[in-house]
Structures are given as C-alpha cells and as structure tokens.
Design a protein around this motif. Structure first.
Motif, PDB file in Angstrom:
ATOM      1  N   MET A   1      -9.799  -2.447 -35.352  1.00 32.51           N
ATOM      2  CA  MET A   1      -8.593  -1.808 -34.954  1.00 32.51           C
ATOM      3  C   MET A   1      -8.996  -0.634 -34.061  1.00 32.51           C
ATOM      4  SD  MET A   1      -5.700   0.079 -37.361  1.00 32.51           S
ATOM      5  CE  MET A   1      -6.558  -0.432 -38.793  1.00 32.51           C
ATOM      6  N   ILE A   2      -8.243  -0.450 -32.977  1.00 28.82           N
ATOM      7  CA  ILE A   2      -8.479   0.666 -32.078  1.00 28.82           C
ATOM      8  C   ILE A   2      -7.247   1.563 -32.141  1.00 28.82           C
ATOM      9  CG2 ILE A   2      -8.919   1.343 -29.699  1.00 28.82           C
ATOM     10  CD1 ILE A   2     -10.084  -1.548 -29.375  1.00 28.82           C
ATOM     11  N   ILE A   3      -7.481   2.835 -32.382  1.00 20.22           N
ATOM     12  CA  ILE A   3      -6.393   3.796 -32.538  1.00 20.22           C
ATOM     13  C   ILE A   3      -6.605   4.938 -31.555  1.00 20.22           C
ATOM     14  CG2 ILE A   3      -5.294   5.442 -34.100  1.00 20.22           C
ATOM     15  CD1 ILE A   3      -6.319   3.727 -36.412  1.00 20.22           C
ATOM     16  N   GLN A   4      -5.551   5.319 -30.858  1.00 11.25           N
ATOM     17  CA  GLN A   4      -5.625   6.525 -30.036  1.00 11.25           C
ATOM     18  C   GLN A   4      -4.735   7.585 -30.661  1.00 11.25           C
ATOM     19  OE1 GLN A   4      -4.430   6.345 -25.928  1.00 11.25           O
ATOM     20  NE2 GLN A   4      -5.019   8.470 -25.597  1.00 11.25           N
ATOM     21  N   GLU A   5      -5.324   8.741 -30.911  1.00  8.62           N
ATOM     22  CA  GLU A   5      -4.609   9.897 -31.451  1.00  8.62           C
ATOM     23  C   GLU A   5      -4.900  11.083 -30.546  1.00  8.62           C
ATOM     24  OE1 GLU A   5      -4.815   9.166 -36.198  1.00  8.62           O
ATOM     25  OE2 GLU A   5      -6.620   9.929 -35.230  1.00  8.62           O
ATOM     26  N   GLU A  41     -14.354   3.645 -40.466  1.00  7.64           N
ATOM     27  CA  GLU A  41     -14.318   4.205 -39.119  1.00  7.64           C
ATOM     28  C   GLU A  41     -15.740   4.211 -38.570  1.00  7.64           C
ATOM     29  OE1 GLU A  41     -13.566   8.498 -37.211  1.00  7.64           O
ATOM     30  OE2 GLU A  41     -11.941   7.763 -38.469  1.00  7.64           O
ATOM     31  N   LEU A  42     -15.955   3.472 -37.485  1.00  9.95           N
ATOM     32  CA  LEU A  42     -17.297   3.383 -36.918  1.00  9.95           C
ATOM     33  C   LEU A  42     -17.560   4.449 -35.866  1.00  9.95           C
ATOM     34  CD1 LEU A  42     -17.793  -0.455 -36.541  1.00  9.95           C
ATOM     35  CD2 LEU A  42     -18.451   1.024 -38.413  1.00  9.95           C
ATOM     36  N   PHE A  43     -16.586   4.679 -35.002  1.00  6.48           N
ATOM     37  CA  PHE A  43     -16.780   5.631 -33.917  1.00  6.48           C
ATOM     38  C   PHE A  43     -15.509   6.434 -33.700  1.00  6.48           C
ATOM     39  CE2 PHE A  43     -19.437   1.952 -32.722  1.00  6.48           C
ATOM     40  CZ  PHE A  43     -20.672   2.569 -32.684  1.00  6.48           C
ATOM     41  N   VAL A  55     -19.646   5.788 -23.090  1.00  9.37           N
ATOM     42  CA  VAL A  55     -20.071   4.964 -24.224  1.00  9.37           C
ATOM     43  C   VAL A  55     -18.917   4.080 -24.703  1.00  9.37           C
ATOM     44  CG1 VAL A  55     -20.879   5.033 -26.614  1.00  9.37           C
ATOM     45  CG2 VAL A  55     -21.817   6.633 -24.940  1.00  9.37           C
ATOM     46  N   CYS A  56     -17.740   4.643 -24.776  1.00  7.15           N
ATOM     47  CA  CYS A  56     -16.562   3.939 -25.299  1.00  7.15           C
ATOM     48  C   CYS A  56     -16.219   2.712 -24.454  1.00  7.15           C
ATOM     49  CB  CYS A  56     -15.375   4.898 -25.348  1.00  7.15           C
ATOM     50  SG  CYS A  56     -13.822   4.153 -25.859  1.00  7.15           S
ATOM     51  N   GLY A  57     -16.220   2.862 -23.141  1.00  9.74           N
ATOM     52  CA  GLY A  57     -15.835   1.771 -22.249  1.00  9.74           C
ATOM     53  C   GLY A  57     -16.609   0.487 -22.496  1.00  9.74           C
ATOM     54  N   PRO A  58     -17.941   0.521 -22.443  1.00  9.87           N
ATOM     55  CA  PRO A  58     -18.712  -0.704 -22.688  1.00  9.87           C
ATOM     56  C   PRO A  58     -18.524  -1.289 -24.094  1.00  9.87           C
ATOM     57  CG  PRO A  58     -20.063   0.905 -21.565  1.00  9.87           C
ATOM     58  CD  PRO A  58     -18.791   1.599 -21.942  1.00  9.87           C
ATOM     59  N   VAL A  59     -18.348  -0.420 -25.093  1.00  7.36           N
ATOM     60  CA  VAL A  59     -18.128  -0.914 -26.461  1.00  7.36           C
ATOM     61  C   VAL A  59     -16.818  -1.685 -26.532  1.00  7.36           C
ATOM     62  CG1 VAL A  59     -17.672  -0.241 -28.857  1.00  7.36           C
ATOM     63  CG2 VAL A  59     -19.539   0.838 -27.594  1.00  7.36           C
ATOM     64  N   LEU A  61     -15.168  -3.022 -24.021  1.00  7.26           N
ATOM     65  CA  LEU A  61     -15.302  -4.222 -23.191  1.00  7.26           C
ATOM     66  C   LEU A  61     -16.037  -5.318 -23.954  1.00  7.26           C
ATOM     67  CD1 LEU A  61     -15.018  -5.742 -20.525  1.00  7.26           C
ATOM     68  CD2 LEU A  61     -17.141  -4.629 -19.774  1.00  7.26           C
ATOM     69  N   ALA A  62     -17.114  -4.965 -24.653  1.00 12.96           N
ATOM     70  CA  ALA A  62     -17.863  -5.960 -25.433  1.00 12.96           C
ATOM     71  C   ALA A  62     -16.987  -6.582 -26.510  1.00 12.96           C
ATOM     72  CB  ALA A  62     -19.096  -5.313 -26.061  1.00 12.96           C
ATOM     73  N   LEU A  63     -16.186  -5.766 -27.184  1.00 13.50           N
ATOM     74  CA  LEU A  63     -15.271  -6.301 -28.200  1.00 13.50           C
ATOM     75  C   LEU A  63     -14.253  -7.251 -27.580  1.00 13.50           C
ATOM     76  CD1 LEU A  63     -14.563  -3.214 -30.462  1.00 13.50           C
ATOM     77  CD2 LEU A  63     -15.647  -5.342 -31.160  1.00 13.50           C
ATOM     78  N   ALA A  64     -13.733  -6.876 -26.420  1.00 12.96           N
ATOM     79  CA  ALA A  64     -12.745  -7.742 -25.748  1.00 12.96           C
ATOM     80  C   ALA A  64     -13.379  -9.064 -25.332  1.00 12.96           C
ATOM     81  CB  ALA A  64     -12.176  -7.018 -24.531  1.00 12.96           C
ATOM     82  N   LEU A  65     -14.596  -9.015 -24.810  1.00 18.03           N
ATOM     83  CA  LEU A  65     -15.265 -10.240 -24.356  1.00 18.03           C
ATOM     84  C   LEU A  65     -15.653 -11.145 -25.527  1.00 18.03           C
ATOM     85  CD1 LEU A  65     -17.520  -8.802 -21.513  1.00 18.03           C
ATOM     86  CD2 LEU A  65     -15.400 -10.148 -21.285  1.00 18.03           C
ATOM     87  N   GLN A  66     -15.837 -10.573 -26.704  1.00 19.05           N
ATOM     88  CA  GLN A  66     -16.171 -11.352 -27.897  1.00 19.05           C
ATOM     89  C   GLN A  66     -14.929 -11.696 -28.709  1.00 19.05           C
ATOM     90  OE1 GLN A  66     -19.574  -9.930 -30.203  1.00 19.05           O
ATOM     91  NE2 GLN A  66     -20.083  -8.601 -28.498  1.00 19.05           N
TER      92      GLN A  66
END
Length: 72
Positions: A1-5, A41-43, A55-59, A61-66
């Motif tokens: 899950m990705i949360i923006q606060e 919570e990982l990051f 750092v966030c962008g590639p992580v 992107l990797a989740l989206a590609l997988q």
C-alpha cells in the motif's frame, strides 16, 4: 500500500497467512485466536527532500513493473 500524507510518502506491506484468508472466507479458525493481517511500514520518504525522491521513484517504478509483487 502506498500512502501520501502531506509531505510524506509511505510504503506499507501487509503480511498474512492461509488462516487469515480462510477467516475472510468465513471458515472457522483452527485455533482459539482470530488470525490477523500484519501491516509493516517499510519506507517513509519526505517529498521535500531531493534524495528521498531519487530513491522513492525507482522503488515505486519497480513495484509497478512487478505488478505490486515483492519477490526475492
């Protein structure tokens, strides 16, 4: 899950077992306790810090590609 606060983006991963899935499908638990899902919570990234976004962008992107699956 990705949360923006506000200025933070958080990556949270839930873990569960077959007993939890059975519980969701209204099957009685094998023990006396109700099985639970654990959320970890990982990051946490601060969107105001360039390094965090580098750092966030590639992580993400990797989740989206997988397709959201984390594998070793």
């Amino acid at each position: 899950m990705i949360i923006q606060e506000r200025e933070q983006i958080r990556l949270i991963i839930a873990t569960y077992d077959q007993e939890y899935i059975d519980y969701l499908n209204n099957k009685p638990p094998s023990g006396s306790e109700i099985p639970l899902m654990t959320m970890n919570e990982l990051f946490t990234w601060d969107i105001t810090k360039q390094h965090h976004m580098e750092v966030c962008g590639p992580v993400l992107l990797a989740l989206a590609l997988q397709n959201g699956k984390l594998e070793n």
